[in-house]
Design a protein around this motif. Structure first.
Motif, mmCIF file in Angstrom:
data_model
loop_
_atom_site.group_PDB
_atom_site.id
_atom_site.type_symbol
_atom_site.label_atom_id
_atom_site.label_comp_id
_atom_site.label_asym_id
_atom_site.label_seq_id
_atom_site.Cartn_x
_atom_site.Cartn_y
_atom_site.Cartn_z
ATOM 1 N N GLN A 69 0.842 -1.181 0.000
ATOM 2 C CA GLN A 69 0.000 0.000 0.000
ATOM 3 C C GLN A 69 0.882 1.237 0.000
ATOM 4 O O GLN A 69 2.046 1.184 0.373
ATOM 5 N N ARG B 180 -7.711 2.407 1.223
ATOM 6 C CA ARG B 180 -7.704 1.531 2.409
ATOM 7 C C ARG B 180 -8.065 2.284 3.680
ATOM 8 O O ARG B 180 -8.682 1.721 4.578
ATOM 9 N N ARG C 270 -4.073 0.966 -2.093
ATOM 10 C CA ARG C 270 -3.298 -0.123 -2.674
ATOM 11 C C ARG C 270 -3.713 -0.292 -4.128
ATOM 12 O O ARG C 270 -4.870 -0.061 -4.479
#
Length: 161
Positions: free
Chosen positions: A34, A56, A105
């Motif tokens: 990420q 995220r 990500r």
């Protein structure tokens, strides 16, 4: 006797092949990583050829460039996709920057089924974001601020913003 990484000593004193490693679980299809994005920093710039990203954590502004400066088109929250133009192989139309520090990500499509899932997610997301933005742009100021605070305080896909 010279040993390498693939051999070990056999009880008889000679070299024997090392035992095969035991799997610890299912083999990963890809390595997940990420990108952490500080508040105010860009994840995507207009005109950039990029990949599809899934938010995220945090909150990201999706903005369209205009002569008068950026115009906020949507608020991307955990679970949302950004950089949808990547699905068409086109450069980004919108910029995406962190309203609150967050992470994203790269979204791996992997197959036709992955592409279909991403397209379905994108359609549902666009409908939700259109409703959210209409609620942020109309009505009394107090109601709009309450709606924004509610959006930023709830969880998305089990992930706190």
């Amino acid at each position: 006797m010279k040993l390498d990484l693939h051999t070990s000593l056999h009880p008889s004193g000679g070299a024997a092949p090392a035992p095969a490693p035991r799997p610890l679980g299912p083999a990963p299809r890809h390595i997940e990583w990420q990108l952490d994005v500080a508040r105010g920093r860009a994840l995507l710039e207009p005109g950039q050829h990029a990949t599809l990203w899934r938010i995220r954590s945090g909150a990201f502004l999706v903005e369209r460039p205009t002569r008068d400066g950026p115009d906020v088109v949507a608020l991307a929250l955990p679970g949302d996709l950004v950089g949808l133009e990547a699905l068409l192989g086109e450069p980004c139309t919108f910029g995406v920057s962190a309203l609150l520090a967050g992470s994203a990500r790269p979204e791996s499509l992997g197959s036709d089924a992955g592409l279909a899932r991403a397209l379905g997610d994108a359609v549902r997301q666009q409908q939700r974001q259109a409703l959210e933005m209409s609620q942020l742009r109309s009505g009394p100021v107090l109601e709009r601020l309450q709606h924004l605070l509610h959006m930023l305080s709830r969880e998305r896909g089990g992930v706190p913003i």
